[in-house]
Design an enzyme around this catalytic site. Structure first.
Site, short mmCIF file in Angstrom:
data_model
loop_
_atom_site.label_atom_id
_atom_site.label_comp_id
_atom_site.label_asym_id
_atom_site.label_seq_id
_atom_site.Cartn_x
_atom_site.Cartn_y
_atom_site.Cartn_z
N PHE A 47 0.81 -1.19 0.10
CA PHE A 47 0.16 0.12 -0.06
C PHE A 47 0.69 1.18 0.01
CE2 PHE A 47 -2.65 3.36 1.88
CZ PHE A 47 -3.75 3.02 1.02
N TYR B 298 -11.76 2.73 9.52
CA TYR B 298 -12.83 2.81 8.66
C TYR B 298 -13.06 1.96 7.47
CZ TYR B 298 -8.97 5.06 5.79
OH TYR B 298 -7.66 4.93 5.04
N LYS B 299 -12.33 0.86 7.54
CA LYS B 299 -12.65 -0.04 6.58
C LYS B 299 -13.54 -1.27 7.06
CE LYS B 299 -8.54 0.63 3.85
NZ LYS B 299 -7.09 0.64 4.05
N ARG C 78 -11.98 -4.75 -8.09
CA ARG C 78 -11.91 -5.29 -6.73
C ARG C 78 -13.24 -5.19 -6.16
NH1 ARG C 78 -8.57 -2.25 -1.98
NH2 ARG C 78 -10.43 -0.96 -2.00
C1 PLP Z 1 -6.50 1.98 3.98
C2 PLP Z 1 -4.91 1.65 4.31
C3 PLP Z 1 -4.25 2.66 4.99
C4 PLP Z 1 -4.79 3.62 5.38
O1 PLP Z 1 -3.98 4.96 5.78
P1 PLP Z 1 -4.43 6.15 6.61
O2 PLP Z 1 -3.08 6.69 6.97
O3 PLP Z 1 -4.99 5.68 7.87
O4 PLP Z 1 -5.24 6.77 5.37
C5 PLP Z 1 -2.99 2.16 5.22
N1 PLP Z 1 -2.48 0.87 4.86
C6 PLP Z 1 -3.05 0.20 4.40
C7 PLP Z 1 -2.68 -1.38 3.79
C8 PLP Z 1 -4.31 0.49 3.88
O5 PLP Z 1 -5.32 -0.47 3.03
#
Ligand code: PLP
Length: 409
Positions: free
Chosen positions: A127, A221-222, A368
């Site tokens: 990510f 938030y997921k 996805r």
């Molecule tokens: C959604 C997500 C994040 C989100 O990071 P934020 O800083 O909270 O926006 C981080 N790492 C992964 C793997 C994600 O899927």
């Protein structure tokens, strides 16, 4: 036959012990929501909770609510509720800031604990924020990024690696790492490990302490349904609590913030991961999502997510849809999502959205679909497969409107 699959889906829904939980979410009529892995749905109980925090605790209680309504311990309390979902002890998890900011704190802390080592090892295609946060520290001269493909990670571990930073369930493919094996491999070379659980927490069970993990971060938030921009969480194994030094030494992470002394002294344990004043409204909303997840239970959620995704694949096969699967075939090797490859994945995704099926596109060619099991029905799987089959058979995706990539997605 699509009708036969719908009938089969209804049978599965009738037998599904999690089916009643759909009512606990406020979902719009006529929408099939396959994006709960990006922004979880709104729990029914959240608006009332926020109303209570705003009008009662803030409006009436004013500053007294830091104590009277326990605002001051909210980050620890909600962290403690997330802990059993990820195989941690209550005192090892705290809610704070964003995943990105927590990555910065914990990567920095790991570098401090491994003097003489500067390499942070991760995988290409992780990510983006995980890699960007390493690169930020690299720009400060504090770290060196090293990337190795999934199957070469263990070979890339050596005496220079301070920390292995991996995302447990890959955001694009859904592929899952073997947490126990990689944690062990990192430790064998003297490296620490930091797991990003953003696509794991609230979707499937993991055992951080059973695997001997050092650190973890995850998203609110997921799958935890905490709301847009919900605060994140961070885990530090208890054995590291005394040694942990993180650089964002704000007053809320002080041992005695209300003594207002000039010199910083870290609070005990994970409390020192706090930096500034936490958002009480956002953390209260997250607590509702976490409570609901804990009530349903991650084991049951994961079992249903596997059943949903396998049934979805059965529906696709029945409808002769032959989209290449990018996610692992084995449901035990993937998180709560299926990703497919298509040259015009963006247009396909737009065509689905136009028919009320909200999925997701990930550049350049991935469709996805996330299967948040708390609120999805087997019938949603059959209907999605039916729409997808129709869109592909009729070429309904192939319009200038859908093929145009929006500037902001
Ligand atoms: C959604 C997500 C994040 C989100 O990071 P934020 O800083 O909270 O926006 C981080 N790492 C992964 C793997 C994600 O899927």
């Amino acid at each position: 036959m699509a009708d036969a699959m719908i009938a089969k889906a209804r049978g599965l829904d009738a037998a599904d012990e999690l089916a009643p939980y759909r009512e606990r979410f406020d979902l719009p009529e006529g929408v099939i929501y396959l994006n709960g892995n990006s922004l979880g749905a709104l729990p029914m109980a959240t608006p009332a909770r926020l109303e209570k925090v705003m009008r009662g605790e803030w409006g009436d209680g004013l500053i007294r609510s830091w104590n009277d309504a326990d605002w001051i311990t909210l980050p620890q309390r909600v962290g403690g509720k997330i802990a059993p979902l990820i195989g941690a002890q209550r005192q090892e998890v705290i809610v704070a800031d964003s995943v990105s900011v927590n990555l910065f704190k914990l990567i920095s802390a790991a570098l401090k604990m491994r003097p003489g080592r500067k390499v942070i090892l991760s995988e290409p295609g992780n990510f983006p924020t995980d890699l960007y946060m390493i690169q930020g520290l690299e720009g400060q001269g504090l770290a060196t990024q090293r990337l190795a493909e999934r199957d070469a990670i263990i070979d890339a571990l050596d005496e220079d690696v301070a920390l292995l930073l991996l995302t447990h369930v890959h955001y694009k493919s859904g592929a899952m790492f073997d947490m126990a094996a990689l944690t062990k491999a990192a430790h064998e070379t003297g490296a620490l490990i930091l797991w990003d659980l953003s696509h794991t927490g609230g979707a499937l069970p993991v055992d951080l302490n059973g695997c001997g993990a050092d650190f973890a971060v995850g998203c609110g938030y997921k799958y935890l349904n905490g709301g847009p921009g919900a605060p994140a969480y961070a885990f530090v194994a208890e054995r590291h609590h005394d040694a942990l030094k993180q650089p964002l030494t704000g007053w809320m992470g002080h041992a005695a913030p209300f003594d207002f002394t000039d010199d910083y002294a870290p609070a005990p344990g994970v409390d020192r991961l706090l930096c500034g004043t936490p958002s009480i409204l956002a953390t209260a909303a997250l607590e509702v999502g976490v409570d609901l997840t804990a009530e349903i239970g991650v084991e049951r959620l994961w079992a249903k997510s596997r059943a949903l995704s396998e049934f979805f694949r059965e529906c696709l096969a029945d409808a002769d849809v032959d989209l290449p699967l990018v996610s692992p075939e084995d449901p035990m090797q993937r998180g709560s999502q299926l990703s497919f490859r298509h040259d015009y994945a963006y247009a396909l995704c737009q065509a689905l959205i136009a028919r009320g099926v909200i999925g997701d596109f990930r550049a350049p060619e991935i469709l996805r679909l996330g299967f948040a099991p708390a609120y999805l029905r087997f019938e949603d799987m059959a209907r999605t497969a039916e729409e997808l089959a129709d869109i592909l058979a009729t070429g309904a995706w192939d319009t200038p409107q859908f093929k145009q990539r929006a500037a902001v997605t």
